[in-house]
Design a protein around this motif. Structure first.
Motif, PDB file in Angstrom:
ATOM      1  N   GLY A  45       0.831  -1.190   0.000  1.00 11.70           N
ATOM      2  CA  GLY A  45       0.000   0.000   0.000  1.00 11.70           C
ATOM      3  C   GLY A  45       0.866   1.240   0.000  1.00 11.70           C
ATOM      4  O   GLY A  45       2.082   1.174   0.168  1.00 11.70           O
ATOM      5  N   ALA A  46       0.260   2.379  -0.184  1.00 13.01           N
ATOM      6  CA  ALA A  46       1.042   3.601  -0.362  1.00 13.01           C
ATOM      7  C   ALA A  46       0.868   4.583   0.783  1.00 13.01           C
ATOM      8  O   ALA A  46       1.837   5.151   1.265  1.00 13.01           O
ATOM      9  N   GLY A  47      -0.351   4.827   1.213  1.00 15.01           N
ATOM     10  CA  GLY A  47      -0.606   5.831   2.227  1.00 15.01           C
ATOM     11  C   GLY A  47      -1.145   5.216   3.504  1.00 15.01           C
ATOM     12  O   GLY A  47      -1.750   4.143   3.491  1.00 15.01           O
ATOM     13  N   VAL A  48      -0.896   5.894   4.608  1.00  9.99           N
ATOM     14  CA  VAL A  48      -1.494   5.515   5.884  1.00  9.99           C
ATOM     15  C   VAL A  48      -1.861   6.792   6.611  1.00  9.99           C
ATOM     16  O   VAL A  48      -1.150   7.796   6.530  1.00  9.99           O
ATOM     17  N   MET A  49      -3.002   6.769   7.273  1.00 11.62           N
ATOM     18  CA  MET A  49      -3.437   7.931   8.036  1.00 11.62           C
ATOM     19  C   MET A  49      -3.692   7.513   9.476  1.00 11.62           C
ATOM     20  O   MET A  49      -4.059   6.377   9.753  1.00 11.62           O
ATOM     21  N   ILE A  50      -3.429   8.442  10.388  1.00 11.40           N
ATOM     22  CA  ILE A  50      -3.783   8.239  11.780  1.00 11.40           C
ATOM     23  C   ILE A  50      -4.488   9.496  12.268  1.00 11.40           C
ATOM     24  O   ILE A  50      -4.468  10.543  11.608  1.00 11.40           O
ATOM     25  N   TRP A  51      -5.081   9.386  13.438  1.00  8.11           N
ATOM     26  CA  TRP A  51      -5.825  10.493  14.005  1.00  8.11           C
ATOM     27  C   TRP A  51      -5.198  10.894  15.335  1.00  8.11           C
ATOM     28  O   TRP A  51      -4.228  10.292  15.788  1.00  8.11           O
ATOM     29  N   SER A  52      -5.766  11.894  15.976  1.00  4.99           N
ATOM     30  CA  SER A  52      -5.166  12.452  17.189  1.00  4.99           C
ATOM     31  C   SER A  52      -4.964  11.398  18.267  1.00  4.99           C
ATOM     32  O   SER A  52      -3.979  11.442  19.016  1.00  4.99           O
ATOM     33  N   ARG A  53      -5.877  10.459  18.364  1.00  3.63           N
ATOM     34  CA  ARG A  53      -5.780   9.429  19.406  1.00  3.63           C
ATOM     35  C   ARG A  53      -4.506   8.602  19.229  1.00  3.63           C
ATOM     36  O   ARG A  53      -3.798   8.326  20.202  1.00  3.63           O
ATOM     37  N   THR A  54      -4.224   8.198  18.008  1.00  2.00           N
ATOM     38  CA  THR A  54      -3.022   7.412  17.757  1.00  2.00           C
ATOM     39  C   THR A  54      -1.775   8.259  17.944  1.00  2.00           C
ATOM     40  O   THR A  54      -0.742   7.769  18.437  1.00  2.00           O
ATOM     41  N   TRP A  55      -1.845   9.522  17.556  1.00  2.00           N
ATOM     42  CA  TRP A  55      -0.698  10.407  17.767  1.00  2.00           C
ATOM     43  C   TRP A  55      -0.371  10.505  19.253  1.00  2.00           C
ATOM     44  O   TRP A  55       0.803  10.524  19.648  1.00  2.00           O
ATOM     45  N   ARG A  56      -1.392  10.534  20.097  1.00  2.00           N
ATOM     46  CA  ARG A  56      -1.164  10.585  21.538  1.00  2.00           C
ATOM     47  C   ARG A  56      -0.432   9.327  22.008  1.00  2.00           C
ATOM     48  O   ARG A  56       0.457   9.407  22.867  1.00  2.00           O
ATOM     49  N   ILE A  57      -0.763   8.167  21.456  1.00  2.00           N
ATOM     50  CA  ILE A  57      -0.066   6.935  21.830  1.00  2.00           C
ATOM     51  C   ILE A  57       1.403   7.023  21.429  1.00  2.00           C
ATOM     52  O   ILE A  57       2.291   6.627  22.194  1.00  2.00           O
ATOM     53  N   LEU A  58       1.669   7.530  20.247  1.00  2.00           N
ATOM     54  CA  LEU A  58       3.062   7.687  19.821  1.00  2.00           C
ATOM     55  C   LEU A  58       3.803   8.631  20.771  1.00  2.00           C
ATOM     56  O   LEU A  58       4.993   8.414  21.067  1.00  2.00           O
ATOM     57  N   ALA A  80      -8.451  20.854  12.265  1.00  2.00           N
ATOM     58  CA  ALA A  80      -8.135  20.843  10.831  1.00  2.00           C
ATOM     59  C   ALA A  80      -9.017  19.808  10.143  1.00  2.00           C
ATOM     60  O   ALA A  80      -9.617  18.954  10.791  1.00  2.00           O
ATOM     61  N   PRO A  81      -9.118  19.885   8.812  1.00  2.00           N
ATOM     62  CA  PRO A  81      -9.983  18.932   8.109  1.00  2.00           C
ATOM     63  C   PRO A  81      -9.530  17.486   8.294  1.00  2.00           C
ATOM     64  O   PRO A  81      -8.346  17.171   8.173  1.00  2.00           O
ATOM     65  N   GLY A  82     -10.501  16.635   8.626  1.00  2.00           N
ATOM     66  CA  GLY A  82     -10.288  15.199   8.546  1.00  2.00           C
ATOM     67  C   GLY A  82     -10.550  14.752   7.123  1.00  2.00           C
ATOM     68  O   GLY A  82      -9.686  14.184   6.458  1.00  2.00           O
ATOM     69  N   GLU A  95     -19.412  20.287  -2.717  1.00  2.00           N
ATOM     70  CA  GLU A  95     -19.070  19.862  -1.367  1.00  2.00           C
ATOM     71  C   GLU A  95     -20.311  19.924  -0.491  1.00  2.00           C
ATOM     72  O   GLU A  95     -21.102  20.853  -0.573  1.00  2.00           O
ATOM     73  N   TRP A  96     -20.460  18.904   0.376  1.00  2.00           N
ATOM     74  CA  TRP A  96     -21.662  18.875   1.213  1.00  2.00           C
ATOM     75  C   TRP A  96     -21.368  18.580   2.684  1.00  2.00           C
ATOM     76  O   TRP A  96     -22.273  18.665   3.533  1.00  2.00           O
ATOM     77  N   LYS A  97     -20.122  18.272   3.032  1.00  2.00           N
ATOM     78  CA  LYS A  97     -19.810  18.001   4.437  1.00  2.00           C
ATOM     79  C   LYS A  97     -18.318  18.157   4.675  1.00  2.00           C
ATOM     80  O   LYS A  97     -17.500  17.746   3.851  1.00  2.00           O
ATOM     81  N   LEU A  98     -17.962  18.748   5.803  1.00  2.00           N
ATOM     82  CA  LEU A  98     -16.579  18.812   6.260  1.00  2.00           C
ATOM     83  C   LEU A  98     -16.518  18.189   7.645  1.00  2.00           C
ATOM     84  O   LEU A  98     -17.237  18.613   8.559  1.00  2.00           O
ATOM     85  N   VAL A  99     -15.701  17.161   7.785  1.00  2.00           N
ATOM     86  CA  VAL A  99     -15.425  16.584   9.100  1.00  2.00           C
ATOM     87  C   VAL A  99     -14.084  17.129   9.553  1.00  2.00           C
ATOM     88  O   VAL A  99     -13.048  16.868   8.923  1.00  2.00           O
ATOM     89  N   ALA A 100     -14.095  17.909  10.623  1.00  2.00           N
ATOM     90  CA  ALA A 100     -12.867  18.503  11.161  1.00  2.00           C
ATOM     91  C   ALA A 100     -12.690  18.068  12.602  1.00  2.00           C
ATOM     92  O   ALA A 100     -13.663  17.764  13.306  1.00  2.00           O
ATOM     93  N   MET A 101     -11.441  18.049  13.051  1.00  2.00           N
ATOM     94  CA  MET A 101     -11.131  17.595  14.405  1.00  2.00           C
ATOM     95  C   MET A 101      -9.722  18.054  14.755  1.00  2.00           C
ATOM     96  O   MET A 101      -8.951  18.413  13.853  1.00  2.00           O
ATOM     97  N   PRO A 102      -9.374  18.050  16.044  1.00  2.00           N
ATOM     98  CA  PRO A 102      -7.993  18.399  16.412  1.00  2.00           C
ATOM     99  C   PRO A 102      -6.985  17.499  15.687  1.00  2.00           C
ATOM    100  O   PRO A 102      -7.190  16.301  15.572  1.00  2.00           O
ATOM    101  N   TYR A 103      -5.951  18.090  15.172  1.00  2.00           N
ATOM    102  CA  TYR A 103      -4.898  17.448  14.387  1.00  2.00           C
ATOM    103  C   TYR A 103      -5.346  17.083  12.972  1.00  2.00           C
ATOM    104  O   TYR A 103      -4.524  16.811  12.110  1.00  2.00           O
ATOM    105  N   GLY A 104      -6.654  17.051  12.722  1.00  2.00           N
ATOM    106  CA  GLY A 104      -7.121  16.623  11.409  1.00  2.00           C
ATOM    107  C   GLY A 104      -6.665  15.217  11.103  1.00  2.00           C
ATOM    108  O   GLY A 104      -6.593  14.359  11.985  1.00  2.00           O
ATOM    109  N   CYS A 105      -6.346  14.984   9.844  1.00  2.00           N
ATOM    110  CA  CYS A 105      -5.893  13.677   9.371  1.00  2.00           C
ATOM    111  C   CYS A 105      -4.371  13.730   9.215  1.00  2.00           C
ATOM    112  O   CYS A 105      -3.857  14.485   8.394  1.00  2.00           O
ATOM    113  N   ILE A 106      -3.646  12.946  10.018  1.00  2.00           N
ATOM    114  CA  ILE A 106      -2.176  12.937   9.979  1.00  2.00           C
ATOM    115  C   ILE A 106      -1.753  11.849   9.004  1.00  2.00           C
ATOM    116  O   ILE A 106      -2.067  10.672   9.193  1.00  2.00           O
TER     117      ILE A 106
END
Length: 430
Positions: A45-58, A80-82, A95-106
């Protein structure tokens, strides 16, 4: 804590296996051996994404600075945008929806993400060209491992990190089905096709057209292009030099049918263009075709000092970008309780891991599949955007319903409770 070592064998050197090996290696009373079937650590595979929760574990594992160096952009706690959701099965999308959250999509290139773990692994732990064939519990309580090349090894605890086609899971379920006369467990061995295929590829950012004079939208925010029975995910990796795209096409009538022996095959660009005919035009280059599989929810992750982690336990469809994060959280919790376990008494630690992780991981597995249906307007919400948008937002609630620290303390509370129960039972027998 006992200073006597116990031996943990990790079979599988993907994201979950490497994270667990790095985390366990911090505990001097645990001997860690990581067995990988390939000649080196590698990811498909080429890309991987994590979210704020996983960043906290790191961060908790002391690894965040190393991963920050290979992230697409520097992780930032600001909202930031997820994903930006766009209706695209027509020539003029919107565009019809924006999902945003702390850290967005890392976001990361998958190879760089894996390397960040591998480079933190102490020498002498990794053993390559060691693909597990079977394991056997000995009268001594040890576990004998037999590898495909005919060699063998011993351990006190076996962790199956060997992916969605896990050899460890298959043997675990066969043994349990026989011992407890539960033939239905055999139906959980093989992954099930979701009825979805995915076209994956990479696009150099310099090849993307400008839109109304501005840079392509996928370089500014992760995009979710939605349409009936199909959707396409695109986001930048490698510091914005590459866009990772995955185009999904689903036939709900084919769910749980046979897909074929080869899950990943080459395909032509024309096949993708034909599949997404009539859509907003985006670029696809040198795609591969994947059959998207997942597991049915397992009733347990642990049996008799054999434990499952990551895709071996809860291989899921990719629609929440949560597979890597869930494997890392498995590793964090398992390492946490094993680090506190005495050398001759870690059964309670495994039970604490199972009670903590099984309900959460199975929930995310289920939600990930449901999310794919939402993106393709196949959920009960259809394409009623006013209801569908909040429902999609709700799918991300697992990120904030608890914290990694809270889950670790929960697991430790279970461990302490089980230890007290054991002590009281021993006293009652005296």
């Amino acid at each position: 804590m006992s200073t006597k070592s116990f031996r943990v064998a990790i079979c599988g050197g993907g994201i979950g296996g490497l994270c667990l090996a790095v985390a366990l290696s911090k505990h001097t009373h645990i001997q860690v051996d990581l067995y990988e079937g390939a000649e080196r650590f590698k990811e498909v595979g080429a890309g991987v994404m994590i979210w704020s929760r996983t960043w906290r574990i790191l961060e908790l594992l002391g690894l965040a600075p190393h991963f920050a160096k290979v992230a697409d952009t520097q992780p930032d706690p600001a909202v930031a945008p997820g994903f930006e959701y766009r209706r695209s099965d027509r020539q003029e999308g919107f565009e019809w929806k924006l999902v945003a959250m702390p850290y967005g999509c890392i976001r990361f290139h998958r190879a760089h993400f894996l390397d960040a773990f591998a480079e933190r692994l102490p020498t002498g732990i990794a053993h390559f060209r060691k693909r597990l064939a079977s394991y056997e519990k000995q009268d001594s309580g040890e576990i004998a491992l037999t590898f495909v090349d005919g060699t063998s090894a011993m351990c006190d605890l076996l962790v199956g990190c060997d992916g969605i086609k896990s050899v460890v899971r298959a043997q675990m379920l066969r043994v349990k089905a026989k011992e407890e006369a539960q033939p239905g467990l055999l139906d959980l061995i093989e992954p099930k096709w979701t009825g979805t295929i995915a076209y994956r590829g990479l696009i150099p950012s310099t090849n993307l057209p400008r839109i109304d004079g501005a840079r392509h939208r996928t370089l500014a925010s992760p995009m979710m292009y939605c349409g009936q029975n199909k959707h396409l995910v695109a986001y930048s990796i490698s510091q914005g030099n590459i866009v990772n795209f995955v185009a999904f096409a689903s036939d709900l009538n084919k769910k749980n049918t046979a897909y074929g022996a080869e899950w990943v095959t080459d395909c032509s660009k024309d096949e993708v263009l034909e599949c997404f005919g009539g859509w907003e035009r985006e670029r696809e280059e040198k795609p591969t075709k994947w059959g998207i599989h997942h597991l049915e929810e397992l009733p347990f992750f642990v049996t008799d000092r054999v434990v499952l982690l990551g895709d071996a336990a809860h291989g899921m469809s990719p629609h929440l970008g949560a597979g890597a994060g869930q494997a890392i959280e498995d590793a964090y919790i398992l390492a946490h309780v094993l680090g506190a376990a005495a050398a001759d008494r870690f059964d309670a630690a495994l039970e604490a891991y199972q009670q903590t992780r099984l309900p959460v991981a199975n929930h995310v597995l289920r939600s990930s599949y449901e999310s794919g249906n939402m993106y393709e307007f196949n959920s009960p919400f259809g394409d009623e955007y006013s209801a569908l948008g909040p429902a999609i937002q709700h799918q991300w609630d697992f990120l904030t319903e608890s914290t990694p620290e809270g889950e670790a303390e929960k697991a430790m509370g279970i461990l302490r409770s089980l230890e007290r129960e054991r002590i009281n039972q021993n006293r009652a027998r005296l």
